[in-house]
Design a protein around this motif. Structure first.
Motif, PDB file in Angstrom:
ATOM      1  N   ASP A  36       0.867  -1.175   0.000  1.00 29.50           N
ATOM      2  CA  ASP A  36       0.000   0.000   0.000  1.00 29.50           C
ATOM      3  C   ASP A  36       0.905   1.227   0.000  1.00 29.50           C
ATOM      4  O   ASP A  36       1.249   1.766   1.058  1.00 29.50           O
ATOM      5  CB  ASP A  36      -0.905  -0.040   1.241  1.00 29.50           C
ATOM      6  CG  ASP A  36      -1.833   1.166   1.306  1.00 29.50           C
ATOM      7  OD1 ASP A  36      -1.880   1.955   0.336  1.00 29.50           O
ATOM      8  OD2 ASP A  36      -2.512   1.314   2.337  1.00 29.50           O
ATOM      9  N   CYS A  40      -2.915  -5.354  -3.112  1.00 35.10           N
ATOM     10  CA  CYS A  40      -2.676  -3.918  -3.287  1.00 35.10           C
ATOM     11  C   CYS A  40      -4.012  -3.211  -3.444  1.00 35.10           C
ATOM     12  O   CYS A  40      -5.043  -3.855  -3.638  1.00 35.10           O
ATOM     13  CB  CYS A  40      -1.743  -3.674  -4.479  1.00 35.10           C
ATOM     14  SG  CYS A  40      -2.473  -3.987  -6.089  1.00 35.10           S
ATOM     15  N   PRO A  41      -4.008  -1.892  -3.350  1.00 32.16           N
ATOM     16  CA  PRO A  41      -5.258  -1.180  -3.583  1.00 32.16           C
ATOM     17  C   PRO A  41      -5.769  -1.482  -4.985  1.00 32.16           C
ATOM     18  O   PRO A  41      -4.978  -1.727  -5.905  1.00 32.16           O
ATOM     19  CB  PRO A  41      -4.857   0.294  -3.457  1.00 32.16           C
ATOM     20  CG  PRO A  41      -3.584   0.301  -2.676  1.00 32.16           C
ATOM     21  CD  PRO A  41      -2.894  -0.971  -3.024  1.00 32.16           C
ATOM     22  N   THR A  47      -2.330   3.314  -8.629  1.00 34.15           N
ATOM     23  CA  THR A  47      -3.292   3.360  -7.513  1.00 34.15           C
ATOM     24  C   THR A  47      -3.328   4.776  -6.910  1.00 34.15           C
ATOM     25  O   THR A  47      -4.089   5.615  -7.354  1.00 34.15           O
ATOM     26  CB  THR A  47      -2.960   2.307  -6.434  1.00 34.15           C
ATOM     27  OG1 THR A  47      -1.611   2.514  -5.964  1.00 34.15           O
ATOM     28  CG2 THR A  47      -3.075   0.893  -6.968  1.00 34.15           C
ATOM     29  N   CYS A  48      -2.438   5.041  -5.929  1.00 31.99           N
ATOM     30  CA  CYS A  48      -2.508   6.337  -5.258  1.00 31.99           C
ATOM     31  C   CYS A  48      -2.071   7.490  -6.150  1.00 31.99           C
ATOM     32  O   CYS A  48      -2.524   8.626  -5.963  1.00 31.99           O
ATOM     33  CB  CYS A  48      -1.713   6.311  -3.955  1.00 31.99           C
ATOM     34  SG  CYS A  48       0.011   5.840  -4.163  1.00 31.99           S
ATOM     35  N   GLY A 103      -7.320   4.412  -3.993  1.00 34.27           N
ATOM     36  CA  GLY A 103      -5.989   3.922  -4.329  1.00 34.27           C
ATOM     37  C   GLY A 103      -5.097   3.711  -3.125  1.00 34.27           C
ATOM     38  O   GLY A 103      -3.877   3.686  -3.240  1.00 34.27           O
ATOM     39  N   GLN A 104      -5.702   3.552  -1.955  1.00 34.69           N
ATOM     40  CA  GLN A 104      -4.923   3.269  -0.743  1.00 34.69           C
ATOM     41  C   GLN A 104      -5.816   2.493   0.227  1.00 34.69           C
ATOM     42  O   GLN A 104      -7.037   2.497   0.088  1.00 34.69           O
ATOM     43  CB  GLN A 104      -4.379   4.550  -0.127  1.00 34.69           C
ATOM     44  CG  GLN A 104      -5.387   5.662   0.071  1.00 34.69           C
ATOM     45  CD  GLN A 104      -6.082   5.596   1.424  1.00 34.69           C
ATOM     46  OE1 GLN A 104      -5.527   5.090   2.395  1.00 34.69           O
ATOM     47  NE2 GLN A 104      -7.311   6.096   1.477  1.00 34.69           N
ATOM     48  N   LEU A 105      -5.173   1.826   1.180  1.00 39.51           N
ATOM     49  CA  LEU A 105      -5.922   0.914   2.045  1.00 39.51           C
ATOM     50  C   LEU A 105      -5.801   1.302   3.518  1.00 39.51           C
ATOM     51  O   LEU A 105      -5.680   0.452   4.397  1.00 39.51           O
ATOM     52  CB  LEU A 105      -5.457  -0.539   1.814  1.00 39.51           C
ATOM     53  CG  LEU A 105      -5.708  -1.072   0.396  1.00 39.51           C
ATOM     54  CD1 LEU A 105      -5.058  -2.438   0.194  1.00 39.51           C
ATOM     55  CD2 LEU A 105      -7.203  -1.159   0.104  1.00 39.51           C
ATOM     56  N   SER A 132     -10.876   3.394   4.809  1.00 39.68           N
ATOM     57  CA  SER A 132     -11.078   3.669   3.383  1.00 39.68           C
ATOM     58  C   SER A 132     -11.825   2.514   2.722  1.00 39.68           C
ATOM     59  O   SER A 132     -11.932   1.412   3.266  1.00 39.68           O
ATOM     60  CB  SER A 132      -9.750   3.959   2.697  1.00 39.68           C
ATOM     61  OG  SER A 132      -8.852   2.919   2.928  1.00 39.68           O
ATOM     62  N   ASP A 185     -11.326  -1.354  -1.691  1.00 41.44           N
ATOM     63  CA  ASP A 185     -11.102  -1.599  -3.122  1.00 41.44           C
ATOM     64  C   ASP A 185      -9.743  -2.272  -3.229  1.00 41.44           C
ATOM     65  O   ASP A 185      -8.712  -1.634  -2.989  1.00 41.44           O
ATOM     66  CB  ASP A 185     -11.060  -0.282  -3.904  1.00 41.44           C
ATOM     67  CG  ASP A 185     -12.356   0.502  -3.823  1.00 41.44           C
ATOM     68  OD1 ASP A 185     -13.334  -0.022  -3.248  1.00 41.44           O
ATOM     69  OD2 ASP A 185     -12.387   1.636  -4.326  1.00 41.44           O
ATOM     70  N   ILE A 186      -9.750  -3.536  -3.584  1.00 39.73           N
ATOM     71  CA  ILE A 186      -8.530  -4.336  -3.443  1.00 39.73           C
ATOM     72  C   ILE A 186      -8.283  -5.182  -4.689  1.00 39.73           C
ATOM     73  O   ILE A 186      -9.212  -5.707  -5.301  1.00 39.73           O
ATOM     74  CB  ILE A 186      -8.652  -5.259  -2.195  1.00 39.73           C
ATOM     75  CG1 ILE A 186      -8.831  -4.398  -0.938  1.00 39.73           C
ATOM     76  CG2 ILE A 186      -7.433  -6.158  -2.046  1.00 39.73           C
ATOM     77  CD1 ILE A 186      -9.276  -5.181   0.268  1.00 39.73           C
TER      78      ILE A 186
END
Lengths: 432, 325
Positions: A16, A58-59, A356-357, A368-370, A374, A377-378
């Motif tokens: 992440d 990951c996101p 992602t981010c 785009g982050q975990l 939040s 979304d994975i």
């Protein structure tokens, strides 16, 4: 697919980048949101667990440009077909450009697209509103109404605004309401009738060329207007080495993205008039490709997008200049990005950041982050799985990709959108 | 990453000519074979019975998506002298205007059992496209695609040069004019380099040169007098009327002043230099009438050699076909 309210993903390697996590961690989800990372909260009993050893977590990917072709060109693709392809590619959020038919220049079209996307519920679809009505480059769209209707950013898609004064007004008006504008930098006069990079290959094949200057001239103009108006701008689909240098040097907070294919293909791939390599902006030289890779590595370009443009077969079955430009790219965004890691361009964590981010920051959204709280979304993928891109594997209705037959390493195993499984690869073996 | 690409589609598995789309990818032996075969056909035109029965029973279709008089006529004559049945279609006026795609047109003609397509089209790559999609037994000859290639024109020019000069290896050849928009020039440059001339020069203002012209294997000159110094062959290109005024060139007058070929300027070339032009000539723009009609001009011979070259290419591509059946 089942949709458990609580879920734990166990023993996976969590990457992440936004939260600087790059290690084996468990992930616990409740009500579509990240509940905890590592230790489960006391008494947490997940309805379902996913064993993810050997997988990377990951996101979900954020794609800044994917054409869904709906409304207006359903013979090419539909929201349902392309969001399914996105989920298969590990994508959980995508932005669709406004050049649909009708154009996304009214709240009704923006709302209709989101409504249809919610029905299939496979990917979050963020419409990009038109900067000018019908993309005519002359009349400002109702920007605030579009923003209220869910358009996170505005753009004039592939149609450059010819009149600099109109562009100034559009950026001023957007800046008034804090709206980010996406610009595809291209001087229409220098583009002329060009369909490929103006370089040695164009000279040999006798194809009308687009000089790199067409992009640089537009970037210079756009930067001057961004400075003048204070509007936050984002450059879409860079293709030329000098463009990267210009953006790196500038002191404004501008961002930029590149299409994944642009980091691999060059003008040399046009030999034999391969219409699947007909893209706009065009594939340029090897040194341009290296400059784009350098821009991705140092963060000057903070996002890689699919620039997904699905076409029906006929659109590519004509003499090269008469074919429709574009590559069906949703299902190769992650594998191509992972290939950059294999080729030593950037680390796995940075590569994931660019899909992602990185793009989420361009949109100014907490995606785009975990982080705790939040949206869950994975994307889970097997980084060692080798596979070959074949037509019958594609979920996109567009089979127009020059990467058919190419071998990739790293394959999506599962995709979750707000904790709900949107894609699961059958017969997947977690470790090889 | 170089994506999977088709190998040279012009040749069959045995390396014989199947399609004739471009000079690129063909070796010196094959180009020489075309010239030698044309040499054997050159006599046919002078006989009282101007026919050989080589392609009797074959159907050759001229598919012209762009208008042409000279090229289409010589292709027609060439096919008839080989005893083939010839169908000439002016497609720009028929199907495409009704919305039929190129592929549909192709499938319809295939259903009529054609054996060969002679194609002219405004898009670069059109002949390749048709060759890729035509039924396997059909041969495709490129009669000009966009700015890309016009290989039979280049070969008839090579034939003309060989007849006058014999050996290619010591020759310096200058091509003058609008290289950027010329499929003829692109094919000539490839053919001259493949046949091993000493030097190929292109002469013209930067607006008429492809960017990265050097990548074509030529020396670039912007001055006519310097460029034709000591050359053995001067090839003048036709300047399209619509390009004479506007952003590419200021005027016809200035172009003639700078690049128009006159007897006087031709003095700089070798004393036995020949002057060529793919036609039709703009007299007083690219060249003076005195040069066009003068003793060094071989322009009309080019036209008659065009028939022999086209007979040679058709016969070679169809020979393979005959062998396969």
């Amino acid at each position: 697919m089942n949709h458990p309210a609580t879920l734990s993903i166990l023993n996976g390697h969590l990457i992440d980048p936004a939260n600087r996590i790059d290690e084996v961690r468990n992930l616990h989800i409740a009500d579509g949101k990240i509940l905890a990372i590592g230790e489960a909260p006391a008494g947490f009993q997940p309805e379902q667990t996913i064993e993810a050893s050997g997988l990377i977590i990951c996101p979900g990917l954020v794609d800044l440009s994917a054409r869904l072709r709906e409304p207006g060109q359903e013979h090419k693709a539909t929201i349902a077909s392309e969001t399914a392809a996105a989920a298969k590619g590990g994508i959980t959020t995508l932005c669709c450009p406004p050049d649909t038919d009708p154009v996304i220049d009214t709240p009704a079209v923006a709302e209709m697209i989101q409504h249809k996307a919610q029905q299939s519920a496979l990917c979050r679809v963020l419409p990009i509103g038109a900067l000018t009505k019908a993309l005519d480059g002359e009349h400002l769209s109702e920007m605030v109404a579009l923003k209220k209707a869910g358009c996170v950013v505005l753009s004039n898609a592939l149609t450059p605004i010819r009149n600099t004064l109109i562009e100034r007004r559009a950026l001023e008006y957007a800046a008034t309401f804090g709206i980010t504008v996406f610009l595809r930098p291209e001087d229409p006069h220098l583009r002329n009738q060009g369909c490929v990079h103006e370089g040695p290959v164009a000279a040999r094949l006798g194809l009308p060329g687009i000089p790199g200057a067409a992009e640089v001239v537009a970037i210079a103009r756009d930067l001057a207007l961004a400075e003048q108006t204070g509007c936050k701008i984002h450059f879409c689909r860079l293709s030329y080495g000098t463009s990267v240098a210009k953006i790196r040097q500038c002191s404004l907070p501008v961002t930029a993205d590149v299409a994944a294919h642009q980091l691999f293909l060059t003008e040399d791939d046009l030999i034999g008039f391969n219409s699947n390599c007909h893209v706009i902006p065009p594939l340029r030289s090897q040194s341009d490709r290296e400059a784009l890779r350098q821009g991705i590595a140092d963060g000057t370009i903070s996002a890689i997008c699919s620039s997904h443009q699905p076409h029906e077969l006929d659109a590519k079955e004509a003499p090269f200049p008469s074919t429709a430009p574009g590559i069906s790219g949703l299902e190769t965004l992650l594998p191509l990005t992972l290939k950059l890691v294999d080729e030593g361009v950037l680390s796995l964590s940075d590569a994931i950041a660019r899909i992602t981010c990185g793009p989420a920051a361009v949109l100014g959204l907490p995606l785009g982050q975990l982080g705790i709280g939040s949206s869950a979304d994975i994307c889970l993928f097997n980084p060692r799985q080798r596979w070959q891109l074949a037509t019958d594997e594609l979920l996109s209705h567009g089979h127009n990709t020059p990467f058919l037959g190419c071998e990739f390493t790293g394959q999506v195993s599962q995709t979750l959108l707000a904790g709900r499984i949107t894609y699961r690869r059958e017969r997947d073996t977690p470790s090889t | 990453m170089i994506v999977p690409n088709q190998s040279n589609i012009q040749l069959d598995a045995e390396g014989r000519l199947k399609h004739f789309l471009t000079i690129e990818g063909l070796n010196r032996e094959l180009l020489t074979e075309i010239l030698d075969t044309a040499e054997s056909f050159a006599g046919v035109s002078e006989r009282t019975v101007k026919k050989v029965p080589m392609l009797r029973g074959k159907i050759i279709t001229n598919l012209f998506f762009e208008t042409s008089t000279r090229t289409r006529t010589t292709f027609e004559l060439a096919a008839k002298r080989l005893s083939a049945d010839v169908l000439s279609l002016n497609i720009s006026a028929s199907s495409t205007s009704k919305g039929e795609t190129l592929l549909d047109t192709l499938r319809n003609l295939e259903a009529m059992h054609c054996d060969m397509f002679v194609v002219r089209h405004a898009d670069s790559g059109a002949a390749h496209f048709i060759a890729q999609h035509a039924a396997p037994h059909i041969s495709v000859i490129n009669a000009g695609d966009g700015r890309h290639a016009h290989p039979t024109q280049a070969m008839l020019d090579m034939f003309t040069i060989r007849r006058h000069k014999g050996d290619f290896s010591p020759l310096k050849v200058a091509i003058v004019g609008d290289i950027q928009h010329s499929r003829v020039a692109r094919s000539q440059i490839l053919a001259l380099n493949t046949l091993g001339v000493a030097e190929v020069r292109i002469i013209g203002p930067a607006t008429l040169m492809p960017v990265h012209a050097e990548a074509l294997g030529v020396k670039v000159f912007h001055n006519l007098d310097e460029g034709i110094q000591d050359v053995d062959v001067v090839i003048m290109l036709r300047l399209q009327r619509e390009r004479m005024s506007g952003a590419l060139l200021p005027s016809e007058h200035e172009y003639y002043q700078l690049y128009g070929l006159t007897d006087e300027r031709l003095e700089a070339a070798k004393p036995d230099a020949i002057v060529m032009h793919p036609g039709p000539i703009n007299r007083g723009v690219e060249m003076d009438s005195q040069v066009a009609d003068g003793p060094r001009s071989v322009i009309l011979q080019q036209v008659s050699y065009g028939i022999a070259i086209r007979m040679a290419v058709m016969a070679m591509a169809m020979q393979r076909q005959g062998g396969a059946q």
